[in-house]
Design a protein around this motif. Structure first.
Motif, PDB file in Angstrom:
ATOM      1  N   ILE A  62      67.268  29.557 -15.806  1.00  0.00           N
ATOM      2  CA  ILE A  62      67.811  29.309 -17.144  1.00  0.00           C
ATOM      3  C   ILE A  62      69.277  28.903 -17.041  1.00  0.00           C
ATOM      4  N   PRO A  63      69.751  28.152 -18.012  1.00  0.00           N
ATOM      5  CA  PRO A  63      71.149  27.705 -17.959  1.00  0.00           C
ATOM      6  C   PRO A  63      72.102  28.831 -18.349  1.00  0.00           C
ATOM      7  N   PRO A  64      73.324  28.804 -17.845  1.00  0.00           N
ATOM      8  CA  PRO A  64      74.312  29.812 -18.242  1.00  0.00           C
ATOM      9  C   PRO A  64      74.725  29.595 -19.692  1.00  0.00           C
ATOM     10  N   LYS A 106      65.119  21.351 -14.803  1.00  0.00           N
ATOM     11  CA  LYS A 106      64.972  20.151 -15.639  1.00  0.00           C
ATOM     12  C   LYS A 106      63.526  19.698 -15.547  1.00  0.00           C
ATOM     13  N   ASP A 107      62.791  19.981 -16.583  1.00  0.00           N
ATOM     14  CA  ASP A 107      61.377  19.587 -16.640  1.00  0.00           C
ATOM     15  C   ASP A 107      60.591  20.115 -15.450  1.00  0.00           C
ATOM     16  N   GLY A 108      60.900  21.348 -15.041  1.00  0.00           N
ATOM     17  CA  GLY A 108      60.165  21.977 -13.950  1.00  0.00           C
ATOM     18  C   GLY A 108      60.738  21.722 -12.571  1.00  0.00           C
ATOM     19  N   ASP A 109      61.757  20.883 -12.481  1.00  0.00           N
ATOM     20  CA  ASP A 109      62.397  20.621 -11.187  1.00  0.00           C
ATOM     21  C   ASP A 109      63.733  21.355 -11.118  1.00  0.00           C
ATOM     22  N   LEU A 110      64.045  21.864  -9.926  1.00  0.00           N
ATOM     23  CA  LEU A 110      65.345  22.492  -9.706  1.00  0.00           C
ATOM     24  C   LEU A 110      66.385  21.401  -9.502  1.00  0.00           C
TER      25      LEU A 110
END
Ligand SMILES: [Zn+2]
Length: 136
Positions: A90-92, A113-117
């Motif tokens: 999750i984003p900070p 991002k859309d399932g990609d790290l």
């Protein structure tokens, strides 16, 4: 926004965040795990803590652990959501973006991002960040 190269150490960092939140997850609470990679190669982790009025996010707990051990150069930060949703990255939050920027303006943050790290510089996540200009 420039995407930085994902390394094996980045994937280990995500795993460290998952391990700490899986170990300390409390179903009745919003639980997040964070991990910080330092220039020394050491990884520090933490989970958020809550009270009725306020509770620090997982990132300041992990960053505090690193700083408490004398680590001053933070390089990568990641947070994951606890629970049964597969521990998504999750984003900070806004406060944590400022915290990372204050301690390590050159640091990177891992995101989903859309399932990609993906990995981006904290400066990309907090353009025109607040700073104390007397520090320069
Ligand atoms: Zn936060």
């Amino acid at each position: 926004m420039k995407y930085l190269e994902i390394t094996e150490k980045d994937r280990l960092l995500v795993q460290a965040a998952i391990e700490v939140v899986a170990k300390h997850y409390r179903e009745e609470r919003h639980t997040v795990g964070a991990a910080v990679l330092c220039a020394s190669g050491k990884i520090f982790t933490g989970v958020n803590v809550e009270s009725v009025g306020y509770g620090p996010c997982a990132e300041p707990i992990a960053i505090g652990a690193a700083v408490s051990h004398g680590e001053i150069e933070l390089t990568v930060v990641v947070a994951v959501q606890g629970g049964t949703a597969g521990f998504p990255v999750i984003p900070p939050c806004g406060n944590c973006r400022q915290l990372v920027w204050d301690y390590a303006p050159e640091a990177a943050v891992l995101l989903d991002k859309d399932g990609d790290l993906i990995k981006v510089g904290i400066a990309d996540l907090l353009p025109m960040a607040y700073r104390n200009f007397y520090d320069n």
